[in-house]
Design a protein around this motif. Structure first.
Motif, PDB file in Angstrom:
ATOM      1  N   GLY A  14       0.812  -1.201   0.000  1.00  0.00           N
ATOM      2  CA  GLY A  14       0.000   0.000   0.000  1.00  0.00           C
ATOM      3  C   GLY A  14       0.849   1.255   0.000  1.00  0.00           C
ATOM      4  N   HIS A  15       1.903   1.267   0.837  1.00  0.00           N
ATOM      5  CA  HIS A  15       2.804   2.426   0.901  1.00  0.00           C
ATOM      6  C   HIS A  15       3.430   2.688  -0.465  1.00  0.00           C
ATOM      7  N   ALA A  16       3.948   1.637  -1.074  1.00  0.00           N
ATOM      8  CA  ALA A  16       4.673   1.783  -2.338  1.00  0.00           C
ATOM      9  C   ALA A  16       3.750   2.238  -3.457  1.00  0.00           C
ATOM     10  N   VAL A  17       2.572   1.674  -3.542  1.00  0.00           N
ATOM     11  CA  VAL A  17       1.625   2.039  -4.600  1.00  0.00           C
ATOM     12  C   VAL A  17       1.225   3.502  -4.460  1.00  0.00           C
ATOM     13  N   VAL A  18       0.866   3.920  -3.260  1.00  0.00           N
ATOM     14  CA  VAL A  18       0.455   5.310  -3.048  1.00  0.00           C
ATOM     15  C   VAL A  18       1.630   6.256  -3.281  1.00  0.00           C
ATOM     16  N   ALA A  19       2.814   5.893  -2.791  1.00  0.00           N
ATOM     17  CA  ALA A  19       3.996   6.741  -2.984  1.00  0.00           C
ATOM     18  C   ALA A  19       4.251   6.959  -4.471  1.00  0.00           C
ATOM     19  N   LYS A  20       4.178   5.885  -5.236  1.00  0.00           N
ATOM     20  CA  LYS A  20       4.443   5.984  -6.675  1.00  0.00           C
ATOM     21  C   LYS A  20       3.362   6.811  -7.369  1.00  0.00           C
ATOM     22  N   LEU A  79       9.962  -8.561   4.740  1.00  0.00           N
ATOM     23  CA  LEU A  79      10.787  -9.184   5.770  1.00  0.00           C
ATOM     24  C   LEU A  79      10.634  -8.415   7.077  1.00  0.00           C
ATOM     25  N   LYS A  80      10.442  -9.146   8.149  1.00  0.00           N
ATOM     26  CA  LYS A  80      10.277  -8.538   9.471  1.00  0.00           C
ATOM     27  C   LYS A  80      11.607  -7.966   9.952  1.00  0.00           C
ATOM     28  N   ARG A  81      11.554  -6.720  10.446  1.00  0.00           N
ATOM     29  CA  ARG A  81      12.728  -6.073  11.048  1.00  0.00           C
ATOM     30  C   ARG A  81      12.261  -5.356  12.297  1.00  0.00           C
ATOM     31  N   GLY A  82      12.717  -5.811  13.443  1.00  0.00           N
ATOM     32  CA  GLY A  82      12.294  -5.193  14.696  1.00  0.00           C
ATOM     33  C   GLY A  82      10.792  -5.294  14.858  1.00  0.00           C
ATOM     34  N   ARG A  83      10.159  -4.168  15.122  1.00  0.00           N
ATOM     35  CA  ARG A  83       8.707  -4.131  15.307  1.00  0.00           C
ATOM     36  C   ARG A  83       7.969  -4.058  13.974  1.00  0.00           C
ATOM     37  N   SER A  84       8.694  -3.816  12.902  1.00  0.00           N
ATOM     38  CA  SER A  84       8.085  -3.659  11.593  1.00  0.00           C
ATOM     39  C   SER A  84       7.916  -5.003  10.893  1.00  0.00           C
ATOM     40  N   LEU A  85       6.779  -5.168  10.237  1.00  0.00           N
ATOM     41  CA  LEU A  85       6.517  -6.411   9.501  1.00  0.00           C
ATOM     42  C   LEU A  85       6.904  -6.278   8.039  1.00  0.00           C
ATOM     43  N   GLY A  86       7.565  -5.202   7.698  1.00  0.00           N
ATOM     44  CA  GLY A  86       8.007  -4.956   6.336  1.00  0.00           C
ATOM     45  C   GLY A  86       8.385  -3.495   6.213  1.00  0.00           C
ATOM     46  N   ALA A  87       8.867  -3.119   5.027  1.00  0.00           N
ATOM     47  CA  ALA A  87       9.284  -1.734   4.856  1.00  0.00           C
ATOM     48  C   ALA A  87       9.212  -1.333   3.391  1.00  0.00           C
ATOM     49  N   GLY A 100     -10.463  -6.257   4.791  1.00  0.00           N
ATOM     50  CA  GLY A 100     -11.751  -5.816   5.335  1.00  0.00           C
ATOM     51  C   GLY A 100     -11.660  -5.279   6.748  1.00  0.00           C
ATOM     52  N   SER A 101     -10.445  -5.214   7.309  1.00  0.00           N
ATOM     53  CA  SER A 101     -10.245  -4.655   8.639  1.00  0.00           C
ATOM     54  C   SER A 101      -8.800  -4.183   8.744  1.00  0.00           C
ATOM     55  N   VAL A 102      -8.514  -3.470   9.814  1.00  0.00           N
ATOM     56  CA  VAL A 102      -7.148  -2.988  10.030  1.00  0.00           C
ATOM     57  C   VAL A 102      -6.591  -3.608  11.300  1.00  0.00           C
ATOM     58  N   SER A 103      -5.258  -3.584  11.401  1.00  0.00           N
ATOM     59  CA  SER A 103      -4.576  -4.151  12.563  1.00  0.00           C
ATOM     60  C   SER A 103      -3.763  -3.057  13.251  1.00  0.00           C
ATOM     61  N   THR A 104      -3.010  -3.453  14.246  1.00  0.00           N
ATOM     62  CA  THR A 104      -2.140  -2.513  14.944  1.00  0.00           C
ATOM     63  C   THR A 104      -0.848  -2.254  14.182  1.00  0.00           C
ATOM     64  N   GLY A 105      -0.652  -2.931  13.059  1.00  0.00           N
ATOM     65  CA  GLY A 105       0.578  -2.822  12.287  1.00  0.00           C
ATOM     66  C   GLY A 105       0.913  -1.410  11.832  1.00  0.00           C
TER      67      GLY A 105
END
Length: 174
Positions: free
Chosen positions: A1-7, A20-28, A64-69
């Motif tokens: 979602g980040h990449a599509v909107v950024a572009k 790939l998970k890094r620290g508290r992040s589930l991706g970047a 259909g829902s959001v998480s704490t991510g």
């Protein structure tokens, strides 16, 4: 979602995307500035905020829902929206005014419900715009998700390919 909107909004250069998970992040998503601009316009800030809401927006659209991510992204967006209204003079209701210009004691004592309310409306508006953008480009979002599931990390060129009008629908790629 980040990449599509950024572009789509031209926020910067999408260098790579990873699940790939890094620290508290589930991706970047790595987005670098395409110039050394020191100043940000209101449209620039709004585009960046929409990009930050892209992950949450993609979750809402696909799952259909959001998480704490997206909690960290939401913190950044809320802070940016508040600063737009309370410090940078981008307020529709208060006009060119900055609480940052008040003496420290006054600033600490001041209650800013109007600034918080306007910042909240900005975030809601951007969330709606982000949702519409992702919905309109859902096939690209799904192509990118498939590439990420296959490779875990992809370059910005892959994001471009997924957004290309010539991109093949899922399941038809050679």
């Amino acid at each position: 979602g980040h990449a599509v909107v950024a572009k789509l909004l031209g926020v910067g250069i999408v260098e790579k995307v990873s699940i790939l998970k890094r620290g508290r992040s589930l991706g970047a998503t790595l987005v670098t500035a395409d110039s050394d601009a020191i100043l940000q316009s209101e449209p620039d800030m709004r585009a960046r905020m929409a990009m930050l809401l892209g992950g949450r927006g993609a979750e809402a659209l696909v799952l259909g829902s959001v998480s704490t991510g997206a909690s960290n992204d939401l913190e950044h967006v809320s802070s940016m929206a508040y600063r737009m209204v309370a410090e940078f003079g981008f307020s529709k209701s208060m006009g060119p005014f900055s609480y940052a210009g008040l003496p420290d004691q006054e600033r600490r004592l001041a209650d800013h419900p109007e600034a918080i309310a306007e910042a909240r409306e900005i975030v809601k508006e951007l969330e709606r715009e982000c949702a519409e953008l992702l919905k309109a480009h859902r096939p690209a979002l799904e192509r990118l998700a498939a590439k990420l599931l296959e490779h875990e990390t992809v370059s910005g060129a892959v994001v471009d390919e997924c957004l290309s009008p010539a991109a093949q629908p899922l399941g038809l790629a050679a």
